[in-house]
Enzyme design. Structure first.
Site, short mmCIF file in Angstrom:
data_model
loop_
_atom_site.label_atom_id
_atom_site.label_comp_id
_atom_site.label_asym_id
_atom_site.label_seq_id
_atom_site.Cartn_x
_atom_site.Cartn_y
_atom_site.Cartn_z
CG HIS A 85 -2.09 -0.95 1.28
ND1 HIS A 85 -3.07 -0.99 0.64
CD2 HIS A 85 -1.84 -2.19 1.67
CE1 HIS A 85 -3.86 -2.09 1.00
NE2 HIS A 85 -3.05 -3.05 1.45
CG ASN A 125 -7.94 -4.49 0.81
OD1 ASN A 125 -7.41 -3.41 1.26
ND2 ASN A 125 -7.39 -5.61 1.11
CG HIS A 169 -3.04 -1.27 14.65
ND1 HIS A 169 -3.36 -2.62 14.19
CD2 HIS A 169 -2.45 -1.36 15.57
CE1 HIS A 169 -2.80 -3.45 15.21
NE2 HIS A 169 -2.29 -2.74 16.06
CE1 TYR A 200 -2.66 -4.88 9.13
CE2 TYR A 200 -2.68 -2.53 8.29
CZ TYR A 200 -3.13 -3.69 8.42
OH TYR A 200 -3.53 -4.68 7.14
FE1 HDE Z 1 -2.83 -5.00 5.59
N1 HDE Z 1 -0.97 -3.93 6.00
N2 HDE Z 1 -2.12 -6.87 6.02
N3 HDE Z 1 -4.51 -5.80 4.84
N4 HDE Z 1 -3.38 -3.10 4.90
C1 HDE Z 1 -0.74 -2.80 5.66
O1 HDE Z 1 0.47 -1.60 7.28
C2 HDE Z 1 -1.10 -7.12 6.70
C3 HDE Z 1 -4.94 -6.84 4.90
C4 HDE Z 1 -4.74 -2.73 4.58
O2 HDE Z 1 -3.20 3.39 4.00
C5 HDE Z 1 0.66 -2.65 6.50
O3 HDE Z 1 1.09 0.59 7.91
C6 HDE Z 1 -1.13 -8.46 7.15
C7 HDE Z 1 -6.09 -6.82 4.72
C8 HDE Z 1 -4.92 -1.50 4.07
O4 HDE Z 1 -1.76 3.36 5.32
C9 HDE Z 1 1.16 -3.95 7.09
C10 HDE Z 1 -2.41 -9.10 6.70
C11 HDE Z 1 -6.83 -5.91 4.42
C12 HDE Z 1 -3.60 -0.87 4.26
C13 HDE Z 1 -0.04 -4.79 6.69
C14 HDE Z 1 -2.91 -7.80 5.79
C15 HDE Z 1 -5.62 -4.94 4.60
C16 HDE Z 1 -2.78 -2.04 4.78
C17 HDE Z 1 1.68 -1.80 5.63
C18 HDE Z 1 -2.76 -10.32 6.80
C19 HDE Z 1 -8.26 -5.45 4.22
C20 HDE Z 1 -3.04 0.48 3.99
C21 HDE Z 1 1.89 -0.61 5.81
C22 HDE Z 1 -2.41 -11.26 5.71
C23 HDE Z 1 -9.16 -5.68 5.18
C24 HDE Z 1 -3.03 1.51 4.89
C25 HDE Z 1 1.12 -0.38 7.18
C26 HDE Z 1 -2.71 2.95 4.77
C27 HDE Z 1 -1.27 -2.01 5.29
C28 HDE Z 1 -0.04 -6.24 7.05
C29 HDE Z 1 -3.98 -8.22 5.02
C30 HDE Z 1 -5.91 -3.59 4.36
C31 HDE Z 1 2.42 -4.55 6.58
C32 HDE Z 1 0.04 -8.99 8.06
C33 HDE Z 1 -7.05 -8.40 4.67
C34 HDE Z 1 -5.89 -0.67 3.43
O5 HDE Z 1 1.49 -3.94 8.23
#
Ligand code: HDE
Length: 704
Positions: free
Chosen positions: A73, A146, A337, A360
């Site tokens: 992202h 998402n 988060h 996060y």
């Molecule tokens: Fe994320 N995700 N994600 N994700 N995610 C991040 O956190 C993560 C997942 C989502 O505009 C990271 O600060 C894991 C699902 C958005 O700043 C990180 C898993 C959904 C954003 C991270 C998921 C999301 C992130 C990277 C489990 C939809 C951007 C930077 C497999 C519900 C937020 C950060 C923004 C960002 C980890 C899966 C949505 C690496 C471990 C499912 C919208 O922490």
């Protein structure tokens, strides 16, 4: 309880330098600087001196201007707004911001792509992030969503694997922001739980027309808890009031080159124009006792809850009404988060969510340089913060007093924990089990909902998915992986697998397979969405020699319907009508293209149209808009340009008829008419349709 006005957050975030715009330039120590264009040198042609503290400070700060981009992202765009509940949600949750419809809770939203780097293009095929921070009076609540309701994997321990596989390949960092390469599809064919998500990723959902026309989904299952402690499982939805619309793939690819900022520009412009994007917050609620009612596990993040089984209850509306003042300070530094919850919202045992709760904060510690990023204005809650956490990099708060521990008697144990009636109390779910590294059998159906999704698609949506397979898997080098893709999707639908095989040089399945699922979920098809003309954008092709009343009548009708337009001509400057009146040109064929508009209109006037007919760019503009299934209108001699283009299969207005409208498949024409309103209203209807898929069969014949 006091009411939070959105302005209080705005004021807090607005300690901008603009207030001091007329103050002189200073160093970071506040020393006024008299020259910032020449470094201090020993003689005009001599070496620069170490004692030039202004030079050293300016360069040092510049050298450290970048922070690591988000690991996923990375490319995002944010905006401010507010949320209002429709009615008290007391029956289901005690969350305060969901109780009083008169309260406007400030929000900050960041939309993003997942795979590409910060400088990548907006319109790539990818999942879009839709993260919302609610600055509630009980603390910050983040809905980190998402635009697709499910995910690739079932357990967060596989997140590094799926991300490594889809990111550019490690040896050469190719390709950028794309899943169309071997490592990703290698992961897919070896991880059958991805099949359902792949169907969504290759659908039109992954190339949205606009952030304003995109749904949001919390994906994971959460819990609502009411004041009596009763829980309901909950799935969150954002529903855009403009409907859910997408680009077509050819357009998305071209936009990535011609306007990599297409989505952020669209959002910025809409908010600047006062066309504030609105999204309704919806919830699907499920009583705890109904946990096992379905043929899928409600904790499995590769499954959605079909709306036909669990209806979406609309509980409030979010309006985005203010662009950021500074991209870095706000959009880049915001930290979301899923673990930022307020009393009344709790977690489920969804194994993807459980893992997200760790990731996060962990990633933000490195990205934002330490544990104090909650003090950055965009992250700071409007609710007061009191605790015994101290020090660390970049601490802003000047804590007073001698105690930073609990219990203490020197300051009466302050800050004291809140009573349970207002403090966060975790839901007392009974949990028992052996420590195991295995997956529940109820998670092992990977294909049934993939079939359900496929069944739910309209014929053009199905065609787009097949073409997406042909592009994505067609870009894979390994023949073995290509064949395995066919074999994997034969589990979803035999016909789909055969059609995939046909385009990628693989062998079709000998035994066409499938899951036997014959039902569909109409709510997931974008064909069933809201269709409106408002905020759409029309290209008007015109050169000197047009008819002033004709073009202005159409322009007025478009404006009346809330539609924008731009005049496109060979050169910038003014064009002159037959009766000597002038209109300013907005764009040329060099500074824009048909892909940036929802529709095109060609105005009449003999001399004007003769110039257009001599320009390949004008003919190409029409061909491309036709190929991309957009509404096309032409009046009087303007119809000649359509006749000279490659448009096929639609009748155009005949030169011998008077004021007779011809309208088919979104191509609207009229000749020998003086009143343009009739024509304009028909064109507006065509624009509202978004796309005219009836032209799908001619698409391959259009050279554009
Ligand atoms: Fe994320 N995700 N994600 N994700 N995610 C991040 O956190 C993560 C997942 C989502 O505009 C990271 O600060 C894991 C699902 C958005 O700043 C990180 C898993 C959904 C954003 C991270 C998921 C999301 C992130 C990277 C489990 C939809 C951007 C930077 C497999 C519900 C937020 C950060 C923004 C960002 C980890 C899966 C949505 C690496 C471990 C499912 C919208 O922490």
């Amino acid at each position: 309880m006091s009411t939070i006005h959105e302005n209080s957050k705005n004021d807090q975030l607005n300690h901008s330098k603009a207030d001091h715009a007329h103050d002189p330039l200073t160093t970071n120590q506040g020393v006024r600087v008299s020259n910032t264009d020449d470094s201090l040198k020993a003689g005009t042609r001599g070496p620069t001196l170490m004692e030039d503290f202004h030079f050293r400070e300016k360069l040092t700060h510049f050298d450290h201007e970048r922070i690591p981009e988000r690991v996923v992202h990375a490319r995002g765009f944010g905006a401010h707004g507010y949320f209002q509940a429709y009615a008290p949600m007391t029956e289901f949750t005690k969350a305060q911001f969901l109780q009083d419809p008169s309260v406007k809770t400030p929000v900050f939203v960041r939309f993003s792509t997942v795979v590409g780097s910060r400088g990548s293009a907006d319109t790539v095929r990818d999942v879009r992030g839709f993260a919302t921070k609610f600055y509630t009076e009980e603390g910050n609540y983040d809905l980190v969503a998402n635009n697709i309701p499910i995910f690739f994997i079932q357990d967060a321990i596989k997140f590094p694997d799926v991300v490594h596989a889809i990111k550019p390949e490690p040896h050469n960092e190719i390709p950028q922001a794309s899943a169309a390469h071997d490592t990703f599809w290698d992961f897919v064919v070896n991880t059958p739980e991805t099949a359902h998500m792949i169907m969504w990723l290759l659908s039109d959902r992954a190339i949205p027309r606009s952030f304003r026309m995109m749904e949001g989904f919390g994906v994971n299952t959460f819990r609502f808890i009411n004041a009596e402690g009763k829980a309901h499982f909950v799935k969150f939805h954002w529903k855009p009031l403009l409907g859910v619309h997408s680009l077509v793939w050819d357009e998305a690819q071209k936009l990535a080159g011609k306007d990599p900022d297409f989505h952020r520009r669209d959002l910025w412009d809409a908010i600047s124009n006062g066309e504030h994007p609105e999204y309704e917050l919806g919830v699907q609620l499920l009583a705890e006792e109904d946990e096992f009612k379905f043929d899928f596990d409600i904790l499995d993040p590769t499954k959605f809850w079909p709306e036909e089984l669990v209806p979406v209850k609309k509980i409030g509306k979010m309006t985005l009404n203010r662009n950021v003042d500074n991209f870095f300070a706000e959009t880049e530094q915001v930290a979301f988060h899923p673990g930022h919850v307020v009393p009344g919202i709790d977690f489920s045992n969804d194994p993807l969510l459980q893992g997200r709760l760790f990731s996060y904060l962990d990633t933000q510690l490195i990205r934002l340089g330490g544990p104090n990023f909650h003090e950055i204005p965009i992250n700071h809650p409007v609710a007061p913060v009191h605790n015994n956490q101290r020090d660390g990099y970049h601490r802003m708060t000047i804590d007073k007093g001698v105690t930073s521990y609990s219990p203490n008697s020197l300051q009466n144990n302050m800050p004291n924990p809140a009573p349970e009636s207002v403090g966060y109390v975790h839901y007392a779910e009974k949990v028992e089990g052996q420590k195991v590294r295995t997956r529940s059998d109820s998670f092992k159906d990977f294909f049934r909902q993939a079939t359900l999704f496929w069944n739910s698609m309209s014929p053009p949506e199905k065609q787009h998915i097949i073409e997406a397979f042909h592009f994505e898997v067609g870009s894979v080098m390994s023949k073995d992986i290509k064949q395995k893709v066919v074999d994997l999707f034969n589990h979803v639908d035999g016909q789909l697998a055969s059609q995939i095989a046909a385009g990628i040089g693989a062998v079709p399945p000998t035994n066409p397979g499938g899951t036997g699922v014959t039902t569909s979920s109409p709510a997931v098809s974008q064909e069933n969405t809201i269709k409106l003309p408002q905020t759409r954008k029309v290209a008007i092709l015109a050169e000197s020699g047009f008819n002033f009343p004709e073009i202005t009548q159409v322009m007025d009708s478009l404006t009346g319907a809330g539609i924008h337009f731009e005049i496109i001509s060979k050169n910038l400057g003014m064009i002159t009508s037959v009766d000597g009146r002038q209109i300013e040109v907005n764009k040329t064929y060099l500074t824009t293209a048909s892909i940036k508009y929802d529709a095109v209109y060609v105005t009449g006037g003999r001399q004007n149209v003769d110039i257009l007919l001599g320009q390949g760019d004008s003919v190409h503009f029409i061909n491309e808009a036709f190929k991309h299934a957009k509404a096309i209108g032409a009046t009087n001699e303007g119809v000649d340009l359509l006749a000279a283009s490659s448009i096929q299969g639609v009748a155009l207005a005949d030169p011998s008829t008077t004021a007779q409208l011809s309208s088919a498949l979104g191509v609207v024409t009229i000749r020998n008419a003086s009143d343009m309103n009739f024509f304009a209203q028909e064109l507006i209807k065509g624009i509202a349709q978004h796309r005219h898929w009836g032209r799908q069969s001619q698409k391959g014949m259009i050279p554009a």
